[in-house]
Design a protein around this motif. Structure first.
Motif, mmCIF file in Angstrom:
data_model
loop_
_atom_site.group_PDB
_atom_site.id
_atom_site.type_symbol
_atom_site.label_atom_id
_atom_site.label_comp_id
_atom_site.label_asym_id
_atom_site.label_seq_id
_atom_site.Cartn_x
_atom_site.Cartn_y
_atom_site.Cartn_z
ATOM 1 N N GLN A 85 -75.840 19.007 -43.607
ATOM 2 C CA GLN A 85 -75.116 20.237 -43.282
ATOM 3 C C GLN A 85 -73.736 20.248 -43.916
ATOM 4 N N TRP A 117 -78.994 20.299 -29.875
ATOM 5 C CA TRP A 117 -77.579 20.241 -30.217
ATOM 6 C C TRP A 117 -77.072 18.826 -29.960
ATOM 7 N N SER A 143 -81.663 24.072 -38.196
ATOM 8 C CA SER A 143 -80.425 24.073 -38.961
ATOM 9 C C SER A 143 -80.776 23.919 -40.436
ATOM 10 N N GLN A 201 -75.293 21.834 -34.135
ATOM 11 C CA GLN A 201 -76.687 22.211 -33.998
ATOM 12 C C GLN A 201 -77.523 21.400 -34.979
#
Length: 1159
Positions: A595, A518, A533, A529
């Motif tokens: 992400q 993390w 991921s 995270q």
């Protein structure tokens, strides 16, 4: 030619030319990017005698300069260097090449050389821990690598060169064991991206019986087997930040194996430690079993610590550059032998010239910690608290200390304590222990108010720059004042944090028990995270497509750590039943960007197809830093430049002699830097001034010799190539750290281009419409009571941009005075664009970089590189102007001019900045004390405190003052005078009880005395945080004699003079009598000599002539005596002749032979 009239054809031609130039530049850029993406610099160490050998790499073992260049310098008889000076060499050279696609291609290396490529090497020396022994400084030296042919092999058929490399000396410096080497290009030839390397001294090596370099801590193993790494949990890497040259990592199950590296795991060694591994179990040491595993490892500047079971060992390396002697322990030393140690905790930062380590106990001494101090390799432990344990003070026999953290700036130990409750739950407390204040408590409840999950605390961490404390376990708590805690809810309570890795520059990585990773940006409240991921899945897929050698389908993370504010993994990769250990960067920015793209996107329907668009959550599109000041004033970075000497070989390749000369010049340049810190200021404020001061006027002559290839030694030494740089330009980014003196300001500007429509106009009462923007900047200060930040906003509507002028200023409140570079206060400033955390990235040709958050460490106090110097040049000029004359000593010393006792002494001082080159008169107040002295340099002694008071204080009643002044300002206790550059000067007294009173003169000249003078502004000057202290010698001549000794010398001199006069008078009166007596005596002596001569002559003459000889001798004697002295009476002369004749024997009878006739 174009016809006269309209100018538009010219404009069109210019547009076409600009477009063509843009295409050419674009193609050049694309070629450069393609070229540099597959090429990177490669650096190894080579000893001087192995320069030119391929496939050779040496370890950094030797630490002392070597006399390998003096013979070469003796040949430089007609060059700027002084052959009488001592030139030394360094043990190692840096061999530089560049690899393309992980392979060395000599064709590409030769192409780079032929196209003008030259690597530029910047070596940065890390300051030592012990600032009491070594001067704290931020020193760099920039060198240009020299091309050198490799040794010719039988396979080489080329006329000029088959294999080559670039070489540059690898300098070493006393007090530094960590060197960071940055390699860059000179801008010609192949475009290769800059790269940095760690080149550290390894003091844990030794020479074996065969003179091979081996590890002193144990036996090196050369095979990494999978069972040592695969499926093994990762462990933290603990070391003193920026101070540990050698890192150590344990955790290999059931083996005494550790990983060691002196290159920050670019290269590594597996070592089996040579420890006894004895198991001392007792009723006081609860244990479940014995294992050989090395659990805790901590690396400091010169000492390694390990824990095996309950045993603690340390090993001190051999670092002569640090300790000036061999202080290595030679073997592992066991400490705390009677204690049961359950954990070692590191102290990440040094303080007060020492490093620290903490050992947590169990068993009989539960509730105590053993606080270890490492100073110059010497290790000592003390048990804290002093009298009562923590458990006794909180009245809980079941308590246990599970972690400790040392706050160096406050000399405080934070203890994470676990206690029990009546219902069986655990209660955690953070206890702050300070010797002066004792224990202070902060209670942490076992459950949160909105959940029934039990709290499990594991550790605590403190950042001295931003004052953020993190308490972690199955939670993450953050505090900035050690009182209020903030719960970070993004971290899942189902996970338990195993350890954290902090950059201490605003970034933190978290590793859980299940090896999840993390990420947290300090100062914010959102936790991201990274692994596993969706962003990691995208990244690993791209790496497999590119067939990267840093990734594999079967891999095990060994540790996670920060280096230069970048996150790295040490990973064991398994590929086709072969394993290897690699260090790879953790792409935090890429993972966050992936992400963001996978979570925030839109599918917009356009006709028969859907268009994918990503939502940009960043509030700005462009962020730039402008108006940055020149960095050296704030970073305190000193930099020298040294280029290799020019050679006369047409191919441009250097020889071993030219490399030796280059090495000697670099050594002498650093030697001049070290010796420049002297009390008397040079007329020119530059360490290299003395090197060339006598040869600068002959610069054209040396260039003429070189132009005609007539220089001695076959090299040309350009004096301008060895200099100190004072005017470095900013690099469009905030510096690594800044130093602030009292009241100092640091200003810069942030330029932000807003996303979309971010401006609005609002009407304010009594004024026109004012523009407003949703792009805003926040500044967070770690210590707002010590520093302040001013932010001024300027909106540029026509450019859809905003300018923020940020000024950081010291408040003059939180620091007293200190020595240059000592006891600096750590704090920081964080600049955050609102709404940018985790959403703003800048794409570069290498990788994306996070934007919107800037953190600058700030060090408050006296910056390194400032000093006080005695301005001898202006002191002599001003003294001559005021006293109307100047008399130097009979024996002149240009390094230490003399001052006459009866003249007023007007001392002046300079504040010299060794970093920026500024040198100006010291305008503050100071106290001047004579702290030692003697009639000769050899007899100088230091005075005691009582003597210093009596010799310098205006309150002295013992008639012992050495000097006085007409100034009336004194310190608060009236003990000493407070002086300044406007003071009326010093009058020398040397009263009766002072050491310079009644000084016996040496020879016929007046007495002399050397005074050891201390000048300090501590407590009397409020203009700076610097405690300037200067100790120098003042040579005084013409000291008066005491009345008794003067009277004695006068009486003796008078007596001698009178005696000489009387003797002269007597001599004049008796001279005639003495002459007459001498004449008489001479006659008598002549008579005796004459008589003896005559008697001797007559005794050896023939018998027949004795009578006639006697008669003639008598007559001649008488006549000669009469002629010689006619004044004597004749009667006396005849009497003497008669007496002389009576003593002569009678003459013998004469016998006449008969006559014979003819036969």
């Amino acid at each position: 030619m174009f016809p006269a009239g309209h100018a538009w054809p010219k404009v069109r031609v210019l547009q076409v030319l600009w477009a063509l130039l843009a295409v050419l530049l674009a193609s050049r850029r694309l070629w450069a990017l393609k070229d540099f993406q597959g090429c990177t610099w490669h650096v190894v160490l080579n000893e001087f005698n192995r320069v030119g050998e391929d496939g050779v790499e040496d370890r950094f073992f030797k630490q002392q300069p070597m006399d390998t260049v003096s013979k070469v310098f003796q040949t430089l008889v007609d060059s700027p260097v002084d052959t009488n000076e001592i030139y030394m060499g360094f043990p190692y050279f840096l061999k530089i090449n560049y690899l393309c696609n992980q392979k060395l291609s000599q064709d590409l290396v030769r192409m780079g050389h032929l196209t003008g490529l030259k690597p530029l090497v910047l070596v940065t020396f890390q300051s030592p821990v012990n600032f009491y022994r070594w001067k704290i400084e931020q020193l760099q030296i920039q060198m240009e690598a020299a091309p050198f042919r490799s040794k010719v092999s039988e396979e080489c058929m080329a006329e000029e060169v088959c294999s080559m490399s670039w070489y540059t000396p690898m300098p070493i410096k006393n007090g530094s064991v960590i060197m960071h080497v940055d390699i860059s290009s000179n801008g010609l030839g192949t475009f290769i991206q800059d790269k940095g390397f760690h080149v550290n001294i390894n003091g844990f090596l030794k020479l074996d019986e065969d003179d091979d370099i081996v590890y002193a801590v144990g036996e090196e193993l050369y095979s990494l087997t999978p069972e040592h790494f695969v499926g093994i949990s990762s462990r933290p890497l603990w070391y003193t930040v920026d101070q540990a040259p050698v890192l150590i990592l344990g955790g290999i199950p059931n083996e005494k194996y550790v990983l060691m590296t002196d290159t920050s795991f670019e290269e590594h060694s597996l070592v089996e430690l040579s420890i006894d591994s004895c198991w001392v179990g007792s009723v006081y040491c609860p244990h479940s079993g014995f294992t050989a595993t090395i659990y805790d490892t901590i690396a400091t500047e010169s000492t390694l610590f390990i824990r095996q079971n309950q045993l603690v060992y340390y090993f001190t390396g051999t670092y002569t550059t640090l300790h000036e002697s061999n202080r290595g322990s030679g073997s592992w030393v066991r400490v705390l032998a009677s204690e049961c140690i359950k954990k070692l905790c590191p102290a990440h930062f040094p303080a007060n010239g020492s490093e620290y380590v903490m050992a947590l106990t169990m068993g009989k001494n539960e509730g105590f910690i053993h606080f270890g101090t490492i100073t110059d390799g010497q290790v000592s432990f003390e048990m804290l608290p002093k009298h009562w344990s923590v458990c006794q003070q909180i009245a809980d026999n079941t308590c246990s200390i599970i972690w400790s953290e040392y706050i160096a700036g406050e000399q405080t130990v934070l203890l994470l304590v676990e206690t029990g409750s009546s219902d069986g739950s655990k209660i955690y407390m953070v206890i702050s222990y300070n010797r002066a204040r004792g224990l202070q408590f902060l209670m942490i409840l076992g459950t949160e108010t909105y959940t029934s999950t039990r709290m499990v605390s594991k550790g605590i961490s403190f950042n001295p720059y931003n004052n953020l404390i993190f308490i972690w376990g199955n939670f993450l708590l953050q505090s900035s004042n050690k009182e209020n805690l903030i719960y970070l809810a993004d971290f899942p309570k189902e996970q338990i944090i195993k350890y954290i890795a902090r950059s201490f520059l605003g970034n933190m990585a978290i590793v859980t028990e299940t090896e999840e990773i993390w990420y947290l940006m300090e100062g914010t409240y959102r936790v991201y995270q990274l692994f596993p991921s969706r962003g990691w899945d995208v990244h690993i897929s791209l790496q497999w497509m590119q067939q990267s050698s840093l990734y594999a389908s079967n891999e095990t993370m060994v540790t996670l750590f920060y280096e230069n504010n970048k996150l790295y993994q040490l990973v064991y990769l398994m590929h086709k039943h072969e394993g290897k250990l690699v260090k790879r960067p953790m792409p935090v920015e890429k993972l966050l960007m992936y992400q963001q793209h996978t979570n925030y996107y839109d599918l917009e329907r356009k006709g028969n197809y859907s268009m994918l668009s990503f939502t940009n959550l960043c509030p700005f599109s462009v962020m730039r830093l402008r108006n940055l000041p020149r960095p050296q004033r704030y970073t305190r970075q000193e930099r020298y430049r040294a280029r290799p000497p020019s050679i006369f070989e047409r191919s441009g390749f250097h020889t071993k002699n030219s490399l030796a000369i280059y090495q000697g010049l670099v050594y002498h340049l650093l030697w001049l830097h070290t010796k420049y810190d002297k009390p008397y200021a040079d007329p020119v404020h530059d360490p290299t001034w003395r090197w060339w001061q006598n040869n600068k006027q002959d610069k054209d002559y040396y260039f003429f010799l070189a132009s005609n290839w007539q220089s001695a030694g076959g090299v040309y030494i350009d004096m301008d190539s060895y200099e100190k740089i004072y005017n470095l330009e900013p690099e469009y980014q905030l510096p690594e750290r800044i130093f602030l003196d009292k009241g100092t300001e640091y200003s810069f500007t942030i330029f932000l281009s807003a996303q979309g429509r971010s401006f609005s106009a609002q009407a304010e009462l009594g004024s026109a419409f004012q523009p407003h923007t949703r792009v805003d900047v926040g500044v967070v200060l770690a210590n707002p009571g010590c520093i302040e930040a001013l932010v001024k906003q300027e909106i540029l509507i026509n450019r859809n941009s905003v300018l923020f002028l940020i000024t950081l200023k010291d408040k003059k409140l939180c620091y007293d005075q200190g020595i240059s570079g000592h006891h600096l206060m750590k704090t920081s400033m964080m600049v955050n664009v609102v709404g940018s955390s985790g959403f703003c990235f800048q794409d570069t040709h290498l990788e994306p970089h996070m934007q919107g958050n800037l953190m600058v460490p700030v060090l408050i106090g006296c910056p390194p590189g400032k000093r006080l110097a005695f301005d001898i040049t202006y002191t002599l000029e001003y003294s001559l102007r005021q006293n109307k004359h100047y008399f130097d000593c009979v024996h002149v010393d240009p390094e230490m001019p003399c001052f006459l006792f009866r003249d007023i002494f007007y001392p002046f001082f300079l504040i010299q900045d060794l970093v920026t080159g500024d040198s100006g008169s010291f305008q503050g107040s100071y106290v001047l004390l004579v702290v030692g002295g003697g009639p000769t340099l050899e007899s100088i002694r230091d005075y005691s405190k009582d003597e210093i008071y009596r010799f310098n204080s205006p309150q002295d009643k013992t008639n012992s003052l050495i000097w006085t002044t007409r100034i009336s300002r004194t310190t608060k206790d009236s003990a000493f005078h407070i002086m300044s550059h406007e003071s009326p000067g010093i009058e020398w007294l040397c009263l009766e009880n002072s050491p310079c009173y009644d000084n016996v003169p040496r020879g016929i000249f007046s007495p002399e005395f050397f005074f050891k003078v201390l000048v300090s502004n501590r407590g009397v000057d409020t203009s700076t945080y610097c405690n300037y202290q200067l100790t120098f010698l003042v040579h005084i001549h013409g000291l008066p004699l005491s009345p008794k000794r003067a009277l004695f010398i006068f009486m003796v001199s008078t007596s001698v003079f009178v005696g000489l006069v009387i003797f002269y008078i007597i001599f004049c009166l008796l001279w005639p009598l003495m002459v007459k007596g001498c004449t008489t005596l001479r006659w008598k002596i002549n008579d005796i000599i004459a008589s003896d001569s005559y008697y001797t002559y007559t005794s050896i003459s023939g018998i027949s002539s004795m009578a006639s000889l006697r008669q003639s001798r008598q007559g001649s004697i008488v006549s000669s005596r009469i002629e010689e002295d006619g004044a004597e009476p004749r009667e006396a002369m005849e009497g003497q002749l008669t007496a002389l004749a009576s003593h002569l024997p009678p003459p013998p009878a004469t016998i006449t032979p008969p006559l014979q006739g003819p036969s």
